[in-house]
Scaffold this active site. Structure first.
Site, PDB file in Angstrom:
ATOM      1  N   GLU A  25      18.473  -2.832  -1.917  1.00  0.00           N
ATOM      2  CA  GLU A  25      17.296  -2.103  -1.810  1.00  0.00           C
ATOM      3  C   GLU A  25      17.420  -0.620  -1.293  1.00  0.00           C
ATOM      4  O   GLU A  25      18.421  -0.222  -0.639  1.00  0.00           O
ATOM      5  CB  GLU A  25      16.147  -2.631  -1.051  1.00  0.00           C
ATOM      6  CG  GLU A  25      16.405  -2.710   0.560  1.00  0.00           C
ATOM      7  CD  GLU A  25      15.297  -2.906   1.144  1.00  0.00           C
ATOM      8  OE1 GLU A  25      14.312  -2.086   1.193  1.00  0.00           O
ATOM      9  OE2 GLU A  25      15.229  -3.947   2.305  1.00  0.00           O
ATOM     10  N   LYS A  86       7.655   5.286  -0.540  1.00  0.00           N
ATOM     11  CA  LYS A  86       7.869   4.054  -0.225  1.00  0.00           C
ATOM     12  C   LYS A  86       6.969   3.243  -1.341  1.00  0.00           C
ATOM     13  O   LYS A  86       5.819   3.183  -1.267  1.00  0.00           O
ATOM     14  CB  LYS A  86       7.433   3.389   1.195  1.00  0.00           C
ATOM     15  CG  LYS A  86       7.744   2.008   1.386  1.00  0.00           C
ATOM     16  CD  LYS A  86       7.171   1.540   2.998  1.00  0.00           C
ATOM     17  CE  LYS A  86       7.326   0.372   3.072  1.00  0.00           C
ATOM     18  NZ  LYS A  86       6.392   0.139   4.280  1.00  0.00           N
ATOM     19  N   VAL A 106      11.518  -4.606  -0.428  1.00  0.00           N
ATOM     20  CA  VAL A 106      12.254  -6.114  -0.676  1.00  0.00           C
ATOM     21  C   VAL A 106      11.286  -6.558  -1.955  1.00  0.00           C
ATOM     22  O   VAL A 106      11.826  -7.040  -3.098  1.00  0.00           O
ATOM     23  CB  VAL A 106      12.159  -7.189   0.299  1.00  0.00           C
ATOM     24  CG1 VAL A 106      12.285  -8.369  -0.147  1.00  0.00           C
ATOM     25  CG2 VAL A 106      12.866  -6.732   1.522  1.00  0.00           C
ATOM     26  N   ASP A 138      -2.453  -7.209   7.972  1.00  0.00           N
ATOM     27  CA  ASP A 138      -1.235  -6.532   7.445  1.00  0.00           C
ATOM     28  C   ASP A 138      -0.378  -7.887   7.114  1.00  0.00           C
ATOM     29  O   ASP A 138       0.425  -8.216   8.316  1.00  0.00           O
ATOM     30  CB  ASP A 138      -0.873  -5.688   8.357  1.00  0.00           C
ATOM     31  CG  ASP A 138       0.123  -4.782   7.919  1.00  0.00           C
ATOM     32  OD1 ASP A 138       0.897  -5.145   6.768  1.00  0.00           O
ATOM     33  OD2 ASP A 138       0.665  -3.714   8.493  1.00  0.00           O
ATOM     34  N   SER A 140       2.973  -8.482   4.484  1.00  0.00           N
ATOM     35  CA  SER A 140       3.847  -7.905   3.478  1.00  0.00           C
ATOM     36  C   SER A 140       3.558  -8.149   2.016  1.00  0.00           C
ATOM     37  O   SER A 140       3.749  -9.573   2.064  1.00  0.00           O
ATOM     38  CB  SER A 140       5.304  -7.710   4.117  1.00  0.00           C
ATOM     39  OG  SER A 140       6.360  -6.997   2.943  1.00  0.00           O
ATOM     40  N   ALA A 141       3.595  -7.735   1.257  1.00  0.00           N
ATOM     41  CA  ALA A 141       3.867  -7.849  -0.411  1.00  0.00           C
ATOM     42  C   ALA A 141       5.067  -8.691  -0.500  1.00  0.00           C
ATOM     43  O   ALA A 141       5.213  -9.357  -1.422  1.00  0.00           O
ATOM     44  CB  ALA A 141       3.770  -6.851  -1.094  1.00  0.00           C
ATOM     45  N   LYS A 159      12.177  -9.150  11.762  1.00  0.00           N
ATOM     46  CA  LYS A 159      12.402  -8.356  13.234  1.00  0.00           C
ATOM     47  C   LYS A 159      10.980  -9.034  13.780  1.00  0.00           C
ATOM     48  O   LYS A 159      10.091  -9.502  13.237  1.00  0.00           O
ATOM     49  CB  LYS A 159      12.008  -6.913  13.074  1.00  0.00           C
ATOM     50  CG  LYS A 159      13.220  -6.060  12.627  1.00  0.00           C
ATOM     51  CD  LYS A 159      13.024  -4.808  13.047  1.00  0.00           C
ATOM     52  CE  LYS A 159      14.308  -3.614  12.851  1.00  0.00           C
ATOM     53  NZ  LYS A 159      14.534  -3.698  11.609  1.00  0.00           N
TER      54      LYS A 159
END
Ligand code: PSU
Ligand code: MN
Length: 303
Positions: A25, A86, A106, A138, A140-141, A159
């Site tokens: 990526e 991004k 990702v 929130d 992540s996709a 993380k």
């Protein structure tokens, strides 16, 4: 072929010859690491994939094209990160239509890999359910992409700026396998253990490759998380890193950071607070993931 897709000649040949390929990526370069350390990383990680007998394919959106396999010039653009956005799934059409330069997360690296026909992708850590997601929503996709796109992501877990327990629950709900590479523990990026377990401990790369082959032959959609713990010599103390991460989260709240800016903000502050120690660990775990991903991709081609 998708008219927006631009596959580098070397990758195109490798695809035609059924050679092992590992996608990489560019958000990790543009928004996850400082310049110029990221430039050295971008080349070295590709070399490691080659050492193991696979072909590296770093992805990005440049000049209205979904690029799979970047030139050194293009890698430099991504690492300098001047006016580089991004790009998650929702942003892809905007960036392609306007010609803006976009780093792939990702989620979007998986998207581009699948479009090109690449099955394996190495990175540092995946995005997930953020701490406090019950109020911020929130999430992540990356997690939706893992549920829907046929690419296995080799990473060092996630993380602990994320809620790792909720991230694993989400992956379970979405039917995404979480396979450990020689580990029972789901790793927490800088640390080999997170306090949570993987679904299955694969004792070698061939087993991981066989699970992926079987999943896709069964007609099961989506990818998998293949979790590879950081090498012990680069591991950082869990409690110390947790304190650093909590400090970064507090600072983000104070600065009013929201949405897609959250993850890059936290990554940059974690690096600053640990005076670069975390950067060394970050680089090393990503190299380790690239090596394992290449070995899995090689094993996959033998099946
Ligand atoms: N986690 C890391 N390093 C990273 C990222 C996540 O430890 O560089 C990047 C990846 O590109 C990941 C993205 O896909 O951040 C997730 O962003 P968000 O949380 O906004 O979905
Ligand atoms: Mn988010």
């Amino acid at each position: 072929m998708n008219k927006y897709l631009s596959i580098a000649p070397e990758i195109r040949e490798a695809l035609a010859a059924d050679k092992p390929i590992v996608a990489l990526e560019s958000t990790i370069l543009s928004h996850g690491m400082p310049y110029p350390e990221n430039l050295e990383f971008s080349h070295k990680v590709e070399e490691i994939v080659r050492e193991e007998g696979a072909i590296p394919a770093t992805t990005a959106i440049i000049d209205g094209k979904l690029c799979v396999g970047l030139t050194s010039e293009q890698l430099k653009i991504m690492c300098k990160a001047e006016n580089v956005g991004k790009v998650s799934r929702r942003d892809v059409a905007t960036y392609v239509a306007t010609g803006m330069v976009g780093a792939t997360t990702v989620a979007t690296t998986m998207m581009l890999a699948e479009l090109a026909g690449i099955r394996f992708f190495a990175t540092g850590g995946i995005g997930g359910v953020h701490r406090g997601a019950e109020t911020t929503m929130d999430i992540s996709a990356d997690l939706q992409e893992l549920a829907n796109t046929q690419v296995a992501v080799i990473c060092a877990g996630a993380k602990s700026l994320l809620d790792i327990g909720l991230t694993l629950e989400y992956l379970e709900t979405m039917g995404v396998p979480v396979i450990g590479l020689e580990t029972d523990d789901f790793p927490a990026f800088y640390c080999r253990k997170s306090g949570f377990e993987v679904d299955f401990n694969a004792s070698n790369e061939a087993t991981a490759a066989k699970i992926m082959k079987t999943k896709w032959e069964l007609g099961l959609k989506g990818g998998a998380v293949i979790a590879n713990p950081i090498p012990a010599e680069y591991e950082l103390d869990f409690d110390e890193m947790n304190a650093v991460i909590e400090r970064a989260i507090e600072s983000a709240k104070k600065d009013g950071i929201r949405g897609k800016a959250t993850t890059p903000y936290l990554l940059a502050h974690i690096k600053d607070y640990t005076e670069g120690v975390s950067l060394t660990s970050n680089l090393q775990l990503a190299y380790h993931n690239a090596r394992k991903a290449a070995r899995i991709a090689v094993e996959y081609t033998k099946l």
